[in-house]
Write a protein that holds these residues in place. Structure first.
Motif, PDB file in Angstrom:
ATOM      1  N   GLU A 431      32.119  27.173  31.243  1.00  0.00           N
ATOM      2  CA  GLU A 431      32.787  27.643  32.457  1.00  0.00           C
ATOM      3  C   GLU A 431      34.162  27.002  32.621  1.00  0.00           C
ATOM      4  OE1 GLU A 431      31.161  26.801  36.427  1.00  0.00           O
ATOM      5  OE2 GLU A 431      31.045  28.971  36.641  1.00  0.00           O
ATOM      6  N   THR A 432      34.312  25.767  32.169  1.00  0.00           N
ATOM      7  CA  THR A 432      35.616  25.109  32.215  1.00  0.00           C
ATOM      8  C   THR A 432      36.624  25.874  31.370  1.00  0.00           C
ATOM      9  OG1 THR A 432      34.523  22.968  32.454  1.00  0.00           O
ATOM     10  CG2 THR A 432      36.838  22.949  31.844  1.00  0.00           C
ATOM     11  N   ALA A 433      36.229  26.214  30.145  1.00  0.00           N
ATOM     12  CA  ALA A 433      37.115  26.962  29.260  1.00  0.00           C
ATOM     13  C   ALA A 433      37.471  28.321  29.861  1.00  0.00           C
ATOM     14  CB  ALA A 433      36.461  27.149  27.891  1.00  0.00           C
ATOM     15  N   THR A 434      36.498  28.971  30.484  1.00  0.00           N
ATOM     16  CA  THR A 434      36.754  30.273  31.107  1.00  0.00           C
ATOM     17  C   THR A 434      37.775  30.145  32.236  1.00  0.00           C
ATOM     18  OG1 THR A 434      34.500  30.973  30.579  1.00  0.00           O
ATOM     19  CG2 THR A 434      35.677  32.257  32.223  1.00  0.00           C
ATOM     20  N   ALA A 435      37.645  29.097  33.052  1.00  0.00           N
ATOM     21  CA  ALA A 435      38.568  28.897  34.166  1.00  0.00           C
ATOM     22  C   ALA A 435      39.985  28.637  33.673  1.00  0.00           C
ATOM     23  CB  ALA A 435      38.090  27.732  35.038  1.00  0.00           C
ATOM     24  N   PHE A 436      40.141  27.774  32.675  1.00  0.00           N
ATOM     25  CA  PHE A 436      41.479  27.487  32.162  1.00  0.00           C
ATOM     26  C   PHE A 436      42.071  28.696  31.449  1.00  0.00           C
ATOM     27  CE2 PHE A 436      40.462  23.120  33.118  1.00  0.00           C
ATOM     28  CZ  PHE A 436      41.701  22.552  33.388  1.00  0.00           C
ATOM     29  N   ALA A 437      41.244  29.464  30.757  1.00  0.00           N
ATOM     30  CA  ALA A 437      41.737  30.686  30.131  1.00  0.00           C
ATOM     31  C   ALA A 437      42.211  31.681  31.186  1.00  0.00           C
ATOM     32  CB  ALA A 437      40.640  31.311  29.269  1.00  0.00           C
ATOM     33  N   ALA A 438      41.448  31.811  32.269  1.00  0.00           N
ATOM     34  CA  ALA A 438      41.830  32.730  33.344  1.00  0.00           C
ATOM     35  C   ALA A 438      43.175  32.343  33.942  1.00  0.00           C
ATOM     36  CB  ALA A 438      40.750  32.732  34.424  1.00  0.00           C
ATOM     37  N   SER A 439      43.381  31.056  34.185  1.00  0.00           N
ATOM     38  CA  SER A 439      44.645  30.621  34.788  1.00  0.00           C
ATOM     39  C   SER A 439      45.814  30.856  33.846  1.00  0.00           C
ATOM     40  CB  SER A 439      44.565  29.141  35.174  1.00  0.00           C
ATOM     41  OG  SER A 439      44.556  28.308  34.035  1.00  0.00           O
ATOM     42  N   ARG A 440      45.597  30.656  32.543  1.00  0.00           N
ATOM     43  CA  ARG A 440      46.687  30.880  31.592  1.00  0.00           C
ATOM     44  C   ARG A 440      47.037  32.356  31.486  1.00  0.00           C
ATOM     45  NH1 ARG A 440      49.557  26.353  30.967  1.00  0.00           N
ATOM     46  NH2 ARG A 440      48.124  24.601  31.137  1.00  0.00           N
ATOM     47  N   VAL A 441      46.032  33.226  31.555  1.00  0.00           N
ATOM     48  CA  VAL A 441      46.304  34.658  31.526  1.00  0.00           C
ATOM     49  C   VAL A 441      47.160  35.063  32.721  1.00  0.00           C
ATOM     50  CG1 VAL A 441      45.260  36.953  31.753  1.00  0.00           C
ATOM     51  CG2 VAL A 441      44.263  35.277  30.193  1.00  0.00           C
ATOM     52  N   VAL A 442      46.792  34.576  33.900  1.00  0.00           N
ATOM     53  CA  VAL A 442      47.556  34.904  35.109  1.00  0.00           C
ATOM     54  C   VAL A 442      48.964  34.322  35.034  1.00  0.00           C
ATOM     55  CG1 VAL A 442      47.685  34.586  37.611  1.00  0.00           C
ATOM     56  CG2 VAL A 442      45.489  35.097  36.537  1.00  0.00           C
ATOM     57  N   MET A 443      49.074  33.053  34.605  1.00  0.00           N
ATOM     58  CA  MET A 443      50.385  32.411  34.531  1.00  0.00           C
ATOM     59  C   MET A 443      51.311  33.136  33.563  1.00  0.00           C
ATOM     60  SD  MET A 443      52.481  30.128  32.716  1.00  0.00           S
ATOM     61  CE  MET A 443      51.462  29.113  31.637  1.00  0.00           C
ATOM     62  N   CYS A 444      50.792  33.491  32.383  1.00  0.00           N
ATOM     63  CA  CYS A 444      51.616  34.190  31.393  1.00  0.00           C
ATOM     64  C   CYS A 444      52.026  35.573  31.883  1.00  0.00           C
ATOM     65  CB  CYS A 444      50.853  34.312  30.074  1.00  0.00           C
ATOM     66  SG  CYS A 444      50.552  32.745  29.263  1.00  0.00           S
ATOM     67  N   THR A 445      51.087  36.265  32.513  1.00  0.00           N
ATOM     68  CA  THR A 445      51.404  37.591  33.057  1.00  0.00           C
ATOM     69  C   THR A 445      52.504  37.480  34.103  1.00  0.00           C
ATOM     70  OG1 THR A 445      49.128  38.321  32.691  1.00  0.00           O
ATOM     71  CG2 THR A 445      50.466  39.621  34.213  1.00  0.00           C
ATOM     72  N   GLY A 446      52.384  36.490  34.988  1.00  0.00           N
ATOM     73  CA  GLY A 446      53.419  36.277  35.992  1.00  0.00           C
ATOM     74  C   GLY A 446      54.752  35.935  35.372  1.00  0.00           C
ATOM     75  N   PHE A 447      54.737  35.096  34.341  1.00  0.00           N
ATOM     76  CA  PHE A 447      55.991  34.716  33.679  1.00  0.00           C
ATOM     77  C   PHE A 447      56.689  35.932  33.094  1.00  0.00           C
ATOM     78  CE2 PHE A 447      58.609  33.490  30.134  1.00  0.00           C
ATOM     79  CZ  PHE A 447      59.215  32.303  30.522  1.00  0.00           C
ATOM     80  N   VAL A 448      55.928  36.755  32.364  1.00  0.00           N
ATOM     81  CA  VAL A 448      56.532  37.918  31.710  1.00  0.00           C
ATOM     82  C   VAL A 448      57.067  38.913  32.739  1.00  0.00           C
ATOM     83  CG1 VAL A 448      56.064  39.908  30.237  1.00  0.00           C
ATOM     84  CG2 VAL A 448      55.146  37.657  29.622  1.00  0.00           C
ATOM     85  N   LEU A 449      56.261  39.233  33.755  1.00  0.00           N
ATOM     86  CA  LEU A 449      56.695  40.214  34.753  1.00  0.00           C
ATOM     87  C   LEU A 449      57.920  39.728  35.525  1.00  0.00           C
ATOM     88  CD1 LEU A 449      53.242  41.427  36.148  1.00  0.00           C
ATOM     89  CD2 LEU A 449      54.765  42.606  34.550  1.00  0.00           C
TER      90      LEU A 449
END
Length: 497
Positions: A431-449
């Motif tokens: 679950e830790t890995a899932t949480a950190f992966a989720a945050s990185r997906v959101v952060m990268c998406t925000g950065f690109v947009l």
């Protein structure tokens, strides 16, 4: 944009599957996954295998933990054993941070923005794939493999634009597993040692954020010595190679060995893990963290994509060292702030961090408006029509150092807060890995947009988006503080839950 004469060094950001909802009323065992071969939380599980050259140290740690918990005759030795575990945990995380410090990323002249965009698009994909790798490989293998891709990227900048884009994509893909494994490692270390998560995370971040300062100091020094650009890039690649070698000797925690060595039937498919990321993002409290994660991506965009364009071209052409000086301050302020932010969270939770974040953001936006509106007036025109950069150069440097420093502090507190709470909210295994992966997906998406919006060059739109994200972030943090237990300090929150 980054000028051809200036080599901009940046950290690879500015850092993660359970279907049941994590609610305040949920019993602890609802978020404590285990495997058929033994509990992931048990550092002395039978699933522990010799995955690493330092596996002997792991066996010693298991023995020490057994002695501490099971031998009542040695109660007087327990405090020293506890202190030993704390020192060991802090050393491990510091060693990890030092390895990350040495991995330097250089932006390609005239293609810095496009290179970053490529990295972060692939970073998003890599983050979705990350839980699959963290469930199958021990952290040190992920660290070393990802580090090698950074070495190739730094060297590829001497090989032309096409190789640069190819290796921008590869380090983006490898960055997902790298940063998710880092978050999982620090979280597991905190849980195994009893060291507060804010303290351990801030130790890693202090080393890691010095990357920005060290990289730019090295770049400026080599430029002053007259070293060619090609030689400079190979030096950077060599330093990154040394950092990757250091990461090969990061000891693997028993709980992470157990997770990686679980039987194949317990390791779910990629599609299942991606679905788990989506479900986690919709759960309380993770959903309330999304604005902060997006704002963190916007801060990175503001620093690396926007600020170079805010500076007058005449200033960058005449004094190309001004941009590296700004990012030296960025790294220094971020490194100095990290220990403070970690200790504050451990002692008092989100409330004081929210206040500090507001003050730092106010300073950042004040300096940003000063750079955009006032700094050009400090470059008077001579009688011959040229720009007099020297007239107020000292004042210009002070403004840029403060602007870069406050940006670094804002990046540090937003990144730190993300990592603190994810480790505290989701401290267990997969679950830790899932949480950190989720945050990185959101952060990268925000950065690109946001980077795409920023590429229009309309600074008013860029700052309006940052102001809006800040307001929504503070509103969500206020809700967490006053309406849920997730804003409490970790020890208090766990007692409530």
């Amino acid at each position: 944009m980054v000028q051809p004469e200036v080599l901009l060094i940046q950290i690879t950001q500015r850092s993660d599957a359970q279907d049941a909802s994590l609610l305040a009323s949920a019993p602890p065992n609802e978020t404590r996954p285990s495997t058929p071969t033994g509990s992931i939380d048990d550092p002395c599980s039978d699933a522990v295998a010799a995955w690493h050259p330092l596996a002997k140290d792991i066996e010693i740690e298991c023995k020490d933990e057994f002695d501490e918990q099971g031998n009542d005759a040695d109660e007087l030795r327990v405090p020293e054993a506890v202190r030993g575990k704390e020192r060991s945990a802090m050393f491990r995380v510091a060693w990890l941070g030092f390895g990350f410090l040495c991995i330097l990323t250089v932006l390609y002249p005239d293609q810095g923005f496009n290179s970053l965009a490529t990295m972060y698009i692939c970073f998003t994909i890599g983050s979705l794939l990350a839980p699959l790798f963290t469930a199958r490989f021990p952290p040190w293998i992920i660290f070393v493999t990802s580090g090698c891709f950074y070495v190739l990227f730094d060297a590829s900048l001497n090989w032309g634009v096409v190789p640069m884009f190819i290796f921008s994509a590869t380090i983006g893909l490898s960055a997902g597993p790298l940063w998710v494994a880092e978050g999982s490692y620090v979280t597991a270390t905190a849980k195994a040692s009893g060291v507060p998560i804010g303290k351990l995370t801030s130790i890693f971040m202090t080393f890691n954020t010095v990357n920005m300062t060290a990289g730019n100091v090295i770049s400026l020094t080599l430029q002053r010595l007259g070293v060619s650009r090609a030689t400079m890039l190979y030096v950077m690649a060599g330093i990154s190679g040394f950092g990757s070698l250091c990461l090969a000797f990061v000891p693997t925690l028993p709980r992470l060995v157990a997770l990686a060595s679980a039987p194949a039937q317990t390791q779910t498919s990629l599609l299942t893990k991606i679905k788990a990321i989506g479900k986690l993002l919709m759960r309380r409290p993770m959903a309330a963290l999304i604005p902060l994660i997006l704002w963190n991506g916007a801060v990175n965009t503001l620093a690396f994509a926007n600020f170079p364009s805010f500076l007058p071209a005449a200033l960058l052409d005449t004094r190309p060292e001004t941009l590296p000086l700004m990012f030296i301050a960025y790294g220094a302020f971020a490194a100095l702030g990290s220990p403070l932010f970690g200790r504050v969270y451990d002692r008092a939770g989100l409330r004081p961090l929210m206040v500090l974040m507001t003050l730092i953001a106010a300073a950042v936006f004040t300096m940003t408006y000063l750079v955009i509106l006032h700094l050009p007036t400090l470059l008077p025109q001579r009688a011959d029509g040229t720009i007099d950069v020297d007239a107020h150069y000292g004042t210009i440097v002070v403004i840029l150092i403060l602007a870069g420093g406050f940006l670094g502090a804002l990046d540090s507190i937003t990144t730190g807060t993300m990592n603190f709470v994810q480790s505290a909210w989701f401290p267990d295994g997969d679950e830790t890995a899932t949480a950190f992966a989720a945050s990185r997906v959101v952060m990268c998406t925000g950065f690109v947009l946001l980077a795409l919006v920023s590429n229009t060059g309309v600074w008013q739109v860029v700052l309006a988006l940052n102001h809006a994200l800040m307001a929504v972030t503070l509103a969500c943090m206020s809700w967490l503080v006053w309406c849920t237990p997730y804003g409490l300090a970790p020890s208090e929150m766990h007692n409530v839950l």
